[in-house]
Design an enzyme around this catalytic site. Structure first.
Site, PDB file in Angstrom:
ATOM      1  N   HIS A 107       0.862  -1.187   0.000  1.00 24.87           N
ATOM      2  CA  HIS A 107       0.000   0.000   0.000  1.00 24.87           C
ATOM      3  C   HIS A 107       0.898   1.237   0.000  1.00 24.87           C
ATOM      4  O   HIS A 107       1.891   1.290   0.732  1.00 24.87           O
ATOM      5  CB  HIS A 107      -0.878  -0.005   1.261  1.00 24.87           C
ATOM      6  N   HIS A 159       1.508  11.193  -2.311  1.00 23.78           N
ATOM      7  CA  HIS A 159       0.296  10.985  -1.531  1.00 23.78           C
ATOM      8  C   HIS A 159      -0.480  12.287  -1.557  1.00 23.78           C
ATOM      9  O   HIS A 159      -0.095  13.255  -0.897  1.00 23.78           O
ATOM     10  CB  HIS A 159       0.657  10.566  -0.104  1.00 23.78           C
TER      11      HIS A 159
END
Length: 593
Positions: free
Chosen positions: A130, A176
């Site tokens: 992830h 991100h």
């Protein structure tokens, strides 16, 4: 890490006094002395004796005499400095060194792939990452291709990249979104994947892409991906898969899996990703060992009541999809789908089409309370990806067994983190030769005589009991400075050992503490009744007792019980990140009754 192999160690007590300790040679445990007497003659163990020992004590039922001879020759060749090669037999100390050698592994050595690899991808647990590009926390750590490379070298098979336009909107960054993470160029990540994809395993690498791009940048991604991977890239031939392909058919191939592309304007300025909004709450600090694994039984005991699906306000606007770059759309070989209508609707899907869906750990934990068996039925044919909740800003992880016991194939973890949850993940994927694909147990794939499926909440009868005897440990004095654990004396080690598995199998026990000893000998035995041994992982941790502070880290490992070899085995220990220590190991005995 500073090393010392001196036989004498001096510790300063105060300005005037010093204590001196002698590091003795490891003593052969009494059980092993007895075994040597039973499998030797006149104090020597020859090939015939070793052959009998390997079959009768170590459970090597299929071993041939010729293979036993190879075992002997290999050990002798590795220890020529002992001047024993010519006599082709072992004294007790040499036999003891053999038992502590890498060749006497608790898992198959050398590692080999031995599961059936020809079934659909939905029949496997897949080693899944992830936010694979992050070097640390989810908010401010650097984005880099380095953690992607490290994950691939560990055998991770699913890499996640979050794609965003760069500051000038003419190139693609990996970062991100909505955080302070400095970006890395997409092309750097793609090149790193191309170079390292099959270093640890020949089986397919799946790229899960989170797409926040305009159509022109999607076209640029398509060009970069196609040029980087060439003919090893699996290109979509249909929007609808009737069945997922097998790992065997996809050897040394790269597969793109993502949701149908979104229009950039839909996500511009948003700090949301598919795991929900990023909430910057500081989580409680993890101790040196990481938090203890959250128990599935505790999950069930929470007052969830009937599962209530949250409204999904991010349904795709299909009119926007007409602008998608067609060359980009063709790259998506496994399409992830929005769970429109909520998980209840998806679990009742009974079409001929094979689906891939995603949900976060909290939604899974809530759903399994009232829909556990339906999830097991769904994952028999369809792929389910589970990922960390958005509040795990420290890149911590969750209990992967909640996903695995319900058949979820892609339990996605922050591989740049550390702690007990990640050690379980590493332990699971030591199975099947470390290739990153572990065949799910038959009971998660097949229906029962009355069309029923496995129910993780149901208490089943004990099928076997694992007996573990903890003999001794060694190697800390070689891998650590003599004052690493204690400034004033040698370390005080104890072992925690137990099972992570279905709720009724999970347990943790500990040995006594051996004081002031670099070569602790515990000689303690433990029993673990197992109702579902196929999902059980053996957890081992070594702690150094500290009366005035937190106990120190002394090593850890996690092993799949289904692949444990019986008999007396040398178990190497690993550091926080899962890297094997050069010398630290335990000597254990495993038996199933």
């Amino acid at each position: 890490m500073k090393k010392t192999d001196t036989s004498k160690q001096t510790y300063r007590i105060c300005f005037c006094f010093r204590r001196r300790f002698r590091v003795k040679e490891a003593e052969v445990p009494a059980d092993i002395k007895t075994l040597f007497q039973n499998y030797s003659e006149n104090g020597l163990m020859d090939v015939e004796h070793l052959y009998r020992f390997l079959k009768e004590v170590q459970g090597e039922d299929k071993l041939t005499r010729e293979e036993a001879e190879t075992v002997m020759e290999t050990f002798l060749n590795q220890h020529k400095h002992l001047n024993i090669f010519q006599r082709r037999s072992l004294y007790i100390k040499e036999f003891f060194r053999y038992l502590l050698s890498e060749n006497n592994s608790p898992l198959s050595y050398p590692p080999t792939v031995h599961h059936d690899m020809t079934a659909p991808l939905s029949h496997y647990f897949i080693y899944t990452g992830h936010n694979s590009y992050l070097t640390g926390n989810q908010i401010s750590s650097d984005c880099s291709e380095v953690p992607v490379v490290e994950a691939l070298k560990r055998g991770v098979r699913v890499i996640e990249l979050d794609m965003w336009p760069n500051s000038t909107k003419d190139d693609v960054d990996i970062m991100h979104g909505g955080t302070l993470t400095p970006p890395v160029k997409l092309i750097k990540c793609l090149s790193a994947i191309r170079e390292n994809a099959f270093v640890a395993s020949e089986y397919p690498v799946i790229l899960t892409l989170e797409d926040h791009l305009t159509p022109d940048l999607q076209a640029k991604v398509a060009e970069m991906v196609s040029e980087t991977f060439g003919d090893i890239l699996v290109v979509s031939t249909s929007e609808c898969l009737l069945e997922f392909p097998s790992p065997e058919s996809l050897k040394r191939r790269v597969i793109i899996s993502t949701k149908p592309p979104k229009e950039f304007l839909e996500t511009k300025g948003s700090n949301k990703e598919e795991d929900g909004s990023i909430k910057v709450h500081k989580s409680s600090e993890e101790a040196a060992w990481g938090k203890e694994i959250s128990d599935f039984a505790a999950t069930l005991s929470r007052e969830y009541g009937e599962y209530q699906e949250e409204d999904d306000h991010q349904d795709e606007d299909h009119s926007l999809q007409q602008n998608v770059a067609p060359e980009y759309k063709k790259l998506i070989a496994i399409r992830a789908e929005k769970m429109k209508g909520g998980i209840k609707v998806w679990l009742r899907v009974n079409s001929q089409k094979a689906h891939r869906v995603s949900l976060n750990e909290e939604k899974l934990e809530k759903a399994v309370v009232t829909h556990g068996t339906e999830i097991v039925r769904f994952t028999q044919r369809n792929l389910m990806r589970v990922y960390p909740k958005g509040t795990r800003i420290d890149s911590s992880n969750y209990n992967p067994l909640i996903g695995w016991m319900h058949g979820a194939q892609m339990v996605a973890f922050n591989m740049q983190g550390h702690g007990r949850s990640l050690w379980l993940m590493q332990g699971m994927f030591r199975a099947n030769g470390g290739c990153g694909y572990v065949k799910k147990p038959d009971f998660l794939l097949n229906l029962g005589p009355d069309d029923e499926v496995f129910d993780p909440k149901r208490r089943l009868p004990v099928r076997k009991t694992l007996k573990v005897k903890v003999y001794m440990g060694e190697g800390w004095n070689l891998d650590f400075h003599h004052t690493h654990f204690d400034l004033y004396s040698p370390p005080d080690f104890y072992v925690k050992i137990g099972i992570a598995g279905v709720p009724y199998d999970s347990a943790m026990k500990r040995t006594k503490t051996i004081e002031d000893n670099w070569l602790p000998a515990w000689n303690e035995e433990f029993e673990f009744p197992l109702t579902v041994p196929e999902l059980a992982l053996l957890r081992i941790e070594v702690h150094e007792f500290d009366m005035s502070d937190k106990d120190d880290f002394g090593g850890q490992t996690c092993l799949p019980v289904s692949e444990l070899k019986t008999g007396i085995r040398a178990v190497p220990l690993h550091d926080y990140k899962g890297d094997k220590y050069k010398s630290v190991k335990l000597l254990l005995r495993f038996d199933f009754v």
